[in-house]
Motif scaffolding. Structure first.
Motif, short mmCIF file in Angstrom:
data_model
loop_
_atom_site.label_atom_id
_atom_site.label_comp_id
_atom_site.label_asym_id
_atom_site.label_seq_id
_atom_site.Cartn_x
_atom_site.Cartn_y
_atom_site.Cartn_z
N ARG A 159 107.10 94.11 44.19
CA ARG A 159 108.50 94.00 43.80
C ARG A 159 109.18 95.36 43.78
O ARG A 159 110.23 95.56 44.37
N SER A 160 108.58 96.31 43.08
CA SER A 160 109.22 97.62 42.94
C SER A 160 108.19 98.69 42.66
O SER A 160 107.07 98.40 42.24
N THR A 209 113.09 99.83 45.28
CA THR A 209 112.79 98.46 45.72
C THR A 209 112.99 98.27 47.21
O THR A 209 112.41 97.37 47.80
N SER A 210 113.81 99.10 47.82
CA SER A 210 114.14 98.94 49.24
C SER A 210 113.65 100.13 50.04
O SER A 210 113.74 101.27 49.60
N LYS A 241 108.16 100.55 52.74
CA LYS A 241 107.46 99.29 52.46
C LYS A 241 106.61 98.83 53.63
O LYS A 241 105.73 97.99 53.48
N GLY A 247 114.14 93.97 36.93
CA GLY A 247 114.77 95.15 37.48
C GLY A 247 114.93 96.26 36.46
O GLY A 247 115.34 97.36 36.80
#
Lengths: 113, 113
Positions: A31-32, A50-51, A67, B99
């Motif tokens: 997820r993160s 996260t991205s 990622k 988050g």
């Protein structure tokens, strides 16, 4: 088995140097990724990523996530003695409870004047 | 907001004894997680409590236990202490929104002689 691996484990530099800390991960349902700085006792939050490919910056610190290759780096430019700390990388998984993070062993950074 | 508080900050025990550590999360946070930090292993997840229920547990023996009270304060207990239990025990407080990051307390340094 889920793994978070940080390198190097220890790093000694002089003030003004630029350092790059590495964090690779092998976890299912990522997820993160989070970075923390631990000076004395309580780890303090630095970044959450996260991205892929989006750099996060805060002053002289910046971090980015890949990622595809499953890693993140934390850069510190123009290091100061106050940057001496343990830098921790942690991963949060989808489907896991909010309070469950998977940590690496940390990188001990020492900055000499 | 006040941060995460942990008591006591330092503790010395002998083998075979038991110990209870306390953590008060940030006001409004209902999730409390516990981690054990040692130089060789880094931060290892012990357990997580949410609304007085344990909802995640790490790979530690049954000598390690915890609970959470209705005001979200949490305690962890280690029975029959072993030398290897010497560590920094960190408590983390997590908001309920996805988050958000965890906020750590200053830890309890436990030394087992």
């Amino acid at each position: 088995e889920d793994k978070v691996v940080q390198s190097p484990l220890s790093l000694v530099v002089h003030e003004g140097d630029t350092v790059t800390l590495n964090c690779s991960y092998e976890v299912t349902n990522f997820r993160s990724l989070l970075w923390y700085k631990q000076e004395k006792k309580a780890p303090t939050f630095l970044f959450m990523l996260t991205s892929s490919g989006i750099e996060k910056k805060s002053g002289r610190l910046s971090s980015i996530l890949d990622k595809k290759e499953l890693f993140s780096i934390l850069n510190i430019t123009a290091t100061q003695t106050g940057d001496s700390a343990i830098y921790l990388c942690a991963v949060h998984k989808r489907g896991s409870t909010l309070g469950r993070l998977y940590f690496g062993r940390g990188t001990q950074l020492t900055v000499w004047p | 907001k006040a941060g995460v508080t942990q008591t006591p900050r330092y503790l010395i025990k002998t083998r075979g004894q038991q110990v209870t550590l306390s953590c008060s999360p940030i006001s409004g946070h209902r999730s409390v997680s516990w981690y054990q930090q040692t130089p060789g292993q880094g931060l290892q997840f012990l357990f997580e409590y949410f609304s007085e229920t344990q909802r995640n547990k790490g790979n530690f023996p049954g000598r390690f236990s915890g609970r959470q009270f209705s005001n979200s304060r949490s305690e962890m207990n280690v029975s029959t202490l072993e030398l290897g239990d010497s560590a920094l025990y960190l408590c983390a407080s997590t908001p309920t929104s996805v988050g958000e990051t965890q906020y750590f307390g200053p830890g309890t340094r436990l030394l087992v002689l």
